[in-house]
Design a protein around this motif. Structure first.
Motif, PDB file in Angstrom:
ATOM      1  N   LEU A   3     -14.713 -18.897  32.613  1.00  0.00           N
ATOM      2  CA  LEU A   3     -16.069 -19.168  32.162  1.00  0.00           C
ATOM      3  C   LEU A   3     -16.254 -18.650  30.743  1.00  0.00           C
ATOM      4  O   LEU A   3     -15.724 -17.586  30.382  1.00  0.00           O
ATOM      5  N   CYS A   4     -17.015 -19.406  29.960  1.00  0.00           N
ATOM      6  CA  CYS A   4     -17.308 -19.028  28.584  1.00  0.00           C
ATOM      7  C   CYS A   4     -18.792 -19.211  28.311  1.00  0.00           C
ATOM      8  O   CYS A   4     -19.479 -19.966  29.002  1.00  0.00           O
ATOM      9  N   LEU A   5     -19.258 -18.516  27.282  1.00  0.00           N
ATOM     10  CA  LEU A   5     -20.594 -18.711  26.747  1.00  0.00           C
ATOM     11  C   LEU A   5     -20.447 -19.275  25.339  1.00  0.00           C
ATOM     12  O   LEU A   5     -19.637 -18.769  24.551  1.00  0.00           O
ATOM     13  N   ALA A   6     -21.211 -20.305  25.026  1.00  0.00           N
ATOM     14  CA  ALA A   6     -21.222 -20.877  23.687  1.00  0.00           C
ATOM     15  C   ALA A   6     -22.628 -20.697  23.123  1.00  0.00           C
ATOM     16  O   ALA A   6     -23.613 -21.103  23.745  1.00  0.00           O
ATOM     17  N   ALA A   7     -22.703 -20.050  21.960  1.00  0.00           N
ATOM     18  CA  ALA A   7     -24.008 -19.811  21.343  1.00  0.00           C
ATOM     19  C   ALA A   7     -23.814 -19.491  19.870  1.00  0.00           C
ATOM     20  O   ALA A   7     -22.862 -18.802  19.494  1.00  0.00           O
ATOM     21  N   THR A 100     -21.300  -5.809  38.613  1.00  0.00           N
ATOM     22  CA  THR A 100     -21.980  -5.163  37.489  1.00  0.00           C
ATOM     23  C   THR A 100     -22.789  -6.197  36.725  1.00  0.00           C
ATOM     24  O   THR A 100     -22.244  -7.210  36.285  1.00  0.00           O
ATOM     25  N   CYS A 101     -24.092  -5.942  36.579  1.00  0.00           N
ATOM     26  CA  CYS A 101     -24.977  -6.880  35.882  1.00  0.00           C
ATOM     27  C   CYS A 101     -25.306  -6.364  34.488  1.00  0.00           C
ATOM     28  O   CYS A 101     -25.604  -5.176  34.316  1.00  0.00           O
ATOM     29  N   ARG A 102     -25.244  -7.285  33.531  1.00  0.00           N
ATOM     30  CA  ARG A 102     -25.550  -6.946  32.134  1.00  0.00           C
ATOM     31  C   ARG A 102     -26.401  -8.058  31.538  1.00  0.00           C
ATOM     32  O   ARG A 102     -26.244  -9.219  31.890  1.00  0.00           O
ATOM     33  N   PRO A 103     -27.294  -7.714  30.600  1.00  0.00           N
ATOM     34  CA  PRO A 103     -28.104  -8.753  29.972  1.00  0.00           C
ATOM     35  C   PRO A 103     -27.236  -9.677  29.120  1.00  0.00           C
ATOM     36  O   PRO A 103     -26.201  -9.273  28.589  1.00  0.00           O
ATOM     37  N   LEU A 104     -27.678 -10.910  28.998  1.00  0.00           N
ATOM     38  CA  LEU A 104     -26.974 -11.894  28.199  1.00  0.00           C
ATOM     39  C   LEU A 104     -26.769 -11.398  26.770  1.00  0.00           C
ATOM     40  O   LEU A 104     -25.763 -11.702  26.133  1.00  0.00           O
ATOM     41  N   SER A 105     -27.704 -10.599  26.276  1.00  0.00           N
ATOM     42  CA  SER A 105     -27.599 -10.073  24.907  1.00  0.00           C
ATOM     43  C   SER A 105     -26.420  -9.128  24.724  1.00  0.00           C
ATOM     44  O   SER A 105     -26.059  -8.803  23.595  1.00  0.00           O
ATOM     45  N   ASP A 106     -25.788  -8.686  25.808  1.00  0.00           N
ATOM     46  CA  ASP A 106     -24.551  -7.903  25.689  1.00  0.00           C
ATOM     47  C   ASP A 106     -23.373  -8.791  25.308  1.00  0.00           C
ATOM     48  O   ASP A 106     -22.330  -8.286  24.897  1.00  0.00           O
ATOM     49  N   PHE A 107     -23.531 -10.114  25.456  1.00  0.00           N
ATOM     50  CA  PHE A 107     -22.438 -11.053  25.211  1.00  0.00           C
ATOM     51  C   PHE A 107     -22.655 -11.903  23.964  1.00  0.00           C
ATOM     52  O   PHE A 107     -21.700 -12.232  23.270  1.00  0.00           O
ATOM     53  N   VAL A 108     -23.899 -12.314  23.730  1.00  0.00           N
ATOM     54  CA  VAL A 108     -24.236 -13.146  22.572  1.00  0.00           C
ATOM     55  C   VAL A 108     -25.497 -12.566  21.929  1.00  0.00           C
ATOM     56  O   VAL A 108     -26.262 -11.857  22.588  1.00  0.00           O
ATOM     57  N   PRO A 109     -25.743 -12.862  20.653  1.00  0.00           N
ATOM     58  CA  PRO A 109     -26.936 -12.300  20.001  1.00  0.00           C
ATOM     59  C   PRO A 109     -28.228 -12.621  20.754  1.00  0.00           C
ATOM     60  O   PRO A 109     -28.382 -13.718  21.304  1.00  0.00           O
ATOM     61  N   ALA A 110     -29.143 -11.668  20.765  1.00  0.00           N
ATOM     62  CA  ALA A 110     -30.407 -11.829  21.488  1.00  0.00           C
ATOM     63  C   ALA A 110     -31.213 -13.021  20.988  1.00  0.00           C
ATOM     64  O   ALA A 110     -31.961 -13.625  21.748  1.00  0.00           O
ATOM     65  N   ALA A 111     -31.054 -13.387  19.720  1.00  0.00           N
ATOM     66  CA  ALA A 111     -31.798 -14.517  19.159  1.00  0.00           C
ATOM     67  C   ALA A 111     -31.120 -15.859  19.418  1.00  0.00           C
ATOM     68  O   ALA A 111     -31.708 -16.905  19.131  1.00  0.00           O
ATOM     69  N   ALA A 112     -29.905 -15.865  19.947  1.00  0.00           N
ATOM     70  CA  ALA A 112     -29.179 -17.119  20.187  1.00  0.00           C
ATOM     71  C   ALA A 112     -29.885 -17.931  21.266  1.00  0.00           C
ATOM     72  O   ALA A 112     -30.112 -17.446  22.367  1.00  0.00           O
ATOM     73  N   ASP A 113     -30.255 -19.154  20.936  1.00  0.00           N
ATOM     74  CA  ASP A 113     -30.919 -20.063  21.871  1.00  0.00           C
ATOM     75  C   ASP A 113     -30.700 -21.484  21.390  1.00  0.00           C
ATOM     76  O   ASP A 113     -30.986 -21.761  20.219  1.00  0.00           O
ATOM     77  N   PRO A 114     -30.178 -22.346  22.227  1.00  0.00           N
ATOM     78  CA  PRO A 114     -29.771 -22.128  23.610  1.00  0.00           C
ATOM     79  C   PRO A 114     -28.392 -21.479  23.717  1.00  0.00           C
ATOM     80  O   PRO A 114     -27.649 -21.405  22.731  1.00  0.00           O
ATOM     81  N   VAL A 115     -28.067 -21.052  24.930  1.00  0.00           N
ATOM     82  CA  VAL A 115     -26.739 -20.522  25.259  1.00  0.00           C
ATOM     83  C   VAL A 115     -26.183 -21.416  26.361  1.00  0.00           C
ATOM     84  O   VAL A 115     -26.889 -21.716  27.329  1.00  0.00           O
ATOM     85  N   GLU A 116     -24.934 -21.836  26.199  1.00  0.00           N
ATOM     86  CA  GLU A 116     -24.288 -22.667  27.215  1.00  0.00           C
ATOM     87  C   GLU A 116     -23.309 -21.843  28.025  1.00  0.00           C
ATOM     88  O   GLU A 116     -22.483 -21.136  27.461  1.00  0.00           O
ATOM     89  N   LEU A 117     -23.425 -21.939  29.339  1.00  0.00           N
ATOM     90  CA  LEU A 117     -22.398 -21.415  30.245  1.00  0.00           C
ATOM     91  C   LEU A 117     -21.520 -22.602  30.575  1.00  0.00           C
ATOM     92  O   LEU A 117     -22.036 -23.661  30.973  1.00  0.00           O
ATOM     93  N   LYS A 118     -20.207 -22.478  30.347  1.00  0.00           N
ATOM     94  CA  LYS A 118     -19.334 -23.618  30.590  1.00  0.00           C
ATOM     95  C   LYS A 118     -17.927 -23.160  30.961  1.00  0.00           C
ATOM     96  O   LYS A 118     -17.547 -22.030  30.676  1.00  0.00           O
ATOM     97  N   PRO A 119     -17.194 -24.066  31.609  1.00  0.00           N
ATOM     98  CA  PRO A 119     -15.800 -23.714  31.926  1.00  0.00           C
ATOM     99  C   PRO A 119     -14.971 -23.774  30.648  1.00  0.00           C
ATOM    100  O   PRO A 119     -15.280 -24.515  29.716  1.00  0.00           O
ATOM    101  N   CYS A 120     -13.923 -22.965  30.604  1.00  0.00           N
ATOM    102  CA  CYS A 120     -13.021 -22.972  29.453  1.00  0.00           C
ATOM    103  C   CYS A 120     -11.625 -22.576  29.912  1.00  0.00           C
ATOM    104  O   CYS A 120     -11.464 -21.984  30.984  1.00  0.00           O
TER     105      CYS A 120
END
Length: 121
Positions: A3-7, A100-120
């Motif tokens: 899984l990857c995040l694109a932002a 373990t749960c972490r906010p999305l902002s731990d992975f991509v910048p808090a201002a990033a919008d939209p963020v895509e969750l996708k397979p990679c």
């Protein structure tokens, strides 16, 4: 397959093939969780859970109670991506990996919008 995040022009490899996406409903202020897994066809929603009802979030008839949550298995074909929007009016999305749960902002910048969750790969 993982899984990857694109932002914001970046691609973040999460190093896992499954996770729980968690958030607090903006109106009802109750927890909602979804278990996602990368499969060759895309992203498979394996289970959904909601802590309460109302404002368009009623669990389907096949849902059952497990502790504080209504739980069900959505009948949904794999999706190519899941788009996560950030309004600023609610808490950030949370990614739960191996308990373990972490906010999305731990992975991509808090201002990033939209963020895509996708397979990679």
């Amino acid at each position: 397959m993982g899984l990857c995040l694109a932002a914001a022009g970046a691609l973040v490899h999460l190093g896992v093939s499954q996770l729980t996406l968690s958030w607090t409903h903006s109106v009802q202020k109750v927890a909602w969780e979804e278990d996602w897994r990368a499969v060759p066809q895309g992203l498979l929603l394996e289970q959904a859970r909601v802590m309460g009802t109302g404002a368009g979030m009623e669990p389907p008839p096949e849902a059952h109670r497990e502790g504080n949550f209504w739980v069900w298995k959505p009948d949904l074909a794999p999706l190519p991506t899941v788009i996560l929007r950030r309004s600023g009016a609610t808490d950030d999305w949370r990614l739960c990996i191996a308990g373990t749960c972490r906010p999305l902002s731990d992975f991509v910048p808090a201002a990033a919008d939209p963020v895509e969750l996708k397979p990679c790969a």
